[in-house]
Design a protein around this motif. Structure first.
Motif, short mmCIF file in Angstrom:
data_model
loop_
_atom_site.label_atom_id
_atom_site.label_comp_id
_atom_site.label_asym_id
_atom_site.label_seq_id
_atom_site.Cartn_x
_atom_site.Cartn_y
_atom_site.Cartn_z
N ASP A 130 -10.31 13.63 9.20
CA ASP A 130 -9.65 12.46 9.81
C ASP A 130 -10.64 11.31 9.89
OD1 ASP A 130 -8.25 10.63 11.24
OD2 ASP A 130 -7.69 11.98 12.88
N PHE A 131 -10.40 10.27 9.11
CA PHE A 131 -11.28 9.10 9.14
C PHE A 131 -10.67 7.96 9.95
CE2 PHE A 131 -14.94 8.95 5.88
CZ PHE A 131 -15.32 10.25 6.21
N ILE A 181 -4.63 3.11 -4.68
CA ILE A 181 -5.60 2.74 -3.64
C ILE A 181 -6.41 3.96 -3.21
CG2 ILE A 181 -5.83 1.85 -1.28
CD1 ILE A 181 -3.13 0.31 -1.89
N ALA A 224 -7.67 10.16 1.18
CA ALA A 224 -8.81 10.10 0.26
C ALA A 224 -10.07 10.80 0.80
CB ALA A 224 -9.11 8.65 -0.11
N PRO A 225 -10.42 10.65 2.09
CA PRO A 225 -11.62 11.35 2.59
C PRO A 225 -11.50 12.87 2.48
CG PRO A 225 -10.97 9.60 4.11
CD PRO A 225 -9.85 9.75 3.12
N ASN A 277 -0.05 3.58 4.40
CA ASN A 277 -1.22 3.65 3.51
C ASN A 277 -1.77 5.07 3.49
OD1 ASN A 277 -3.33 3.02 1.84
ND2 ASN A 277 -4.19 1.40 3.12
N VAL A 306 -7.55 6.60 9.94
CA VAL A 306 -6.52 5.70 9.40
C VAL A 306 -5.23 5.92 10.19
CG1 VAL A 306 -5.11 5.16 7.35
CG2 VAL A 306 -7.55 5.65 7.11
N GLY A 364 -2.54 7.00 1.01
CA GLY A 364 -3.65 7.24 0.08
C GLY A 364 -4.98 7.09 0.81
N ALA A 365 -5.08 6.05 1.64
CA ALA A 365 -6.30 5.81 2.41
C ALA A 365 -6.54 6.92 3.43
CB ALA A 365 -6.22 4.45 3.11
N ALA A 366 -5.45 7.44 4.00
CA ALA A 366 -5.59 8.51 5.00
C ALA A 366 -6.09 9.81 4.36
CB ALA A 366 -4.25 8.75 5.70
N GLU A 375 -9.00 5.05 -5.83
CA GLU A 375 -10.19 4.20 -5.82
C GLU A 375 -11.09 4.53 -4.62
OE1 GLU A 375 -11.15 2.22 -8.21
OE2 GLU A 375 -12.94 1.55 -7.09
N LEU A 376 -10.46 4.79 -3.48
CA LEU A 376 -11.23 5.15 -2.29
C LEU A 376 -11.95 6.48 -2.48
CD1 LEU A 376 -8.64 4.02 0.41
CD2 LEU A 376 -10.98 3.15 0.24
N THR A 411 0.82 -1.22 0.00
CA THR A 411 0.00 0.00 0.00
C THR A 411 0.85 1.27 0.00
OG1 THR A 411 -0.03 -0.14 2.40
CG2 THR A 411 -1.95 -1.02 1.24
#
Lengths: 337, 147
Positions: free
Chosen positions: A193-194, A239, A207-208, A201, A196, A203-205, A242-243, A161
């Motif tokens: 802040d979601f 990643i 994306a929101p 990772n 993560v 990208g996941a942090a 896509e999120l 990731t």
């Protein structure tokens, strides 16, 4: 004067044009798919310096001189330089800008720096307070690894990731000129802040935050995603892209192939072993200064929403178990206004 | 989207490390390191050196090899392939000490190399020493009966 639209967006009223750009990148970026769009590709990641931090500052200086030269200006024509990077206390920028002896604003919103710099620059020009402003951002793979991760020579494996910090500096000269492309809107991002916590990772942090800002932009401007030829986030990678795509769908905005990410564009995933893609302040800065500006000038793209993204963590916040908040600043850039 | 639902989506879209192939690679390369160590140990013993001393000399040689490969920029490449296979042997410990020493050389010999050398290996030393103290205390009070 600029006008406020909705909660987060500012409409730039007077023409703010991007008159030129310059990009300086490291050897790895020079082997990537965007190589031909960069002004300077370095053979040596140290750029003739003795440390990576000094190299990053010299890359900044090289990019600043290059953009001034390309625009056929002298450094005295530049009213303000706005720049930021990832190193402690913004030294990547300050030690590079210093030699130009021009007024300077150092900024920080992690890897979304170029979006913040262009927004502040556009507003300052719109207000009449300056005629020419350089907005730039930089990062260096080695100095970022050293500060945020582990020593380069440590024999470990990168997570699938993870993303690869781009080495380089991208600069733009903003001016009150009547020739496009123009910065027409700036949507100021909120910190999102979601929860993560995985620093491998990013990208996941982020994306929101990207989805939050893009949705705010559409809400405030009453535009639809189809208005733009391209919507491009900063460094979410495969990643994160896509999120963000799914989060936008969840918010009622169906994006399509015209939405991509600079971290996807800058490296060849199959050949360059960059896992989820490129990252770092330079990822969005050099992709804009190289590839996107060229496409706007050639009018293969006429309306883009450029959304640099940043992960607001420090090594300390991470070690203390805090999750990773993200931020994204959107800048609408259009050939006509 | 709620945070918990988002976390599920992140987990769904984020690929995991390839556990089976990584484990096989780690077994293979870790095993090669061990065979190499055994070969060095046997060589010392066949030269007439006693078991205890030969084991110490073997560790020294392996540490030297780990540091040398780190300095040549090769250990990172081995580690990228082998993962735990090259991190767990004593050569990996040497790599964990040598790599920050190289990284922080620019900050000088005192605050750079000296202060930062054990940022990765430090916890291993601290908790290794701490564990041996606890074991020592048990051993003392049980007169060796517990162990």
């Amino acid at each position: 004067m600029a006008k406020r639209l909705g909660e987060q967006t500012i409409k730039i009223d007077n023409p703010v044009s991007i008159i030129n750009t310059a990009s300086v990148v490291g050897p790895k970026e020079g082997q990537g798919p965007l190589a031909r769009y960069f002004d300077v590709v370095l053979d040596d990641i140290l750029h003739g310096c003795e440390s990576w931090e000094k190299a990053e500052s010299k890359i900044v200086e090289t990019a600043l001189n290059k953009v001034i030269e390309k625009a056929d200006l002298s450094s005295r024509d530049i009213d303000i330089i706005i720049a930021g990077d990832l190193l402690d206390q913004n030294t990547g920028s300050t030690f590079g800008v210093m030699h130009l002896n021009r007024p300077f604003w150092g900024i920080f919103s992690a890897c979304s720096n170029i979006g913040q710099a262009m927004s502040i620059g556009a507003l300052t020009i719109d207000s009449g307070a300056a005629e020419k402003i350089i907005a730039g951002a930089s990062s260096h793979f080695c100095s970022a690894e050293k500060q945020f991760r582990t020593p380069l020579e440590l024999g470990n494996q990168r997570a699938p990731t993870s993303t690869w910090t781009v080495t380089g500096s991208g600069c733009t000269i903003l001016s009150n000129s009547q020739d496009g492309p123009f910065i027409t809107h700036a949507t100021v991002g909120k910190i999102v802040d979601f929860g993560v916590v995985d620093a491998a990772n990013m990208g996941a942090a982020m994306a929101p935050a990207a989805a939050d800002t893009i949705a705010a932009h559409f809400r405030d401007t009453r535009r639809e995603p189809s208005y733009y030829d391209l919507i491009i986030t900063g460094d979410l990678g495969y990643i994160g892209r896509e999120l963000a795509f799914r989060l936008m769908g969840d918010k009622g905005y169906q994006l399509d192939d015209t939405y991509t990410d600079c971290g996807i564009k800058i490296f060849d995933k199959a050949k360059q072993d960059t896992h989820s893609g490129g990252s770092g302040c330079a990822c969005s800065a050099v992709t804009f200064a190289g590839y996107l500006f060229n496409a706007l000038k050639e009018q293969t793209l006429n309306k883009i929403l450029f959304v640099p993204t940043g992960a607001l963590l420090s090594p300390t916040s991470s070690q203390q178990g805090q999750s990773i908040p993200g931020i994204a600043h959107a800048v609408a850039i259009e050939n006509t206004r | 989207m709620e945070k918990t639902k988002y976390q599920e989506l992140v987990n769904e879209l984020s690929p995991n490390s390839k556990i089976i192939s990584n484990t096989l690679k780690a077994f293979l390369i870790g095993g090669l390191f061990s065979i190499g160590g055994q070969f060095i140990l046997n060589t010392f013993k066949s030269a007439g050196i006693a078991q205890d001393s030969a084991a110490t000399y073997t560790s020294i040689v392996l540490i030297f090899i780990g540091v040398l490969l780190t300095g040549l920029g090769l250990y990172q490449r081995i580690g990228k392939f082998a993962g735990a296979g090259s991190a767990v042997p004593i050569t990996g410990f040497a790599n964990a000490v040598a790599s920050p020493a190289i990284e922080f050389k620019k900050e000088g010999h005192i605050m750079g190399v000296g202060a930062r050398m054990f940022i990765l290996a430090g916890p291993v030393i601290v908790f290794g020493t701490f564990t041996s103290m606890i074991v020592g205390v048990f051993y003392y009070f049980s007169k060796g009966g517990l162990l």
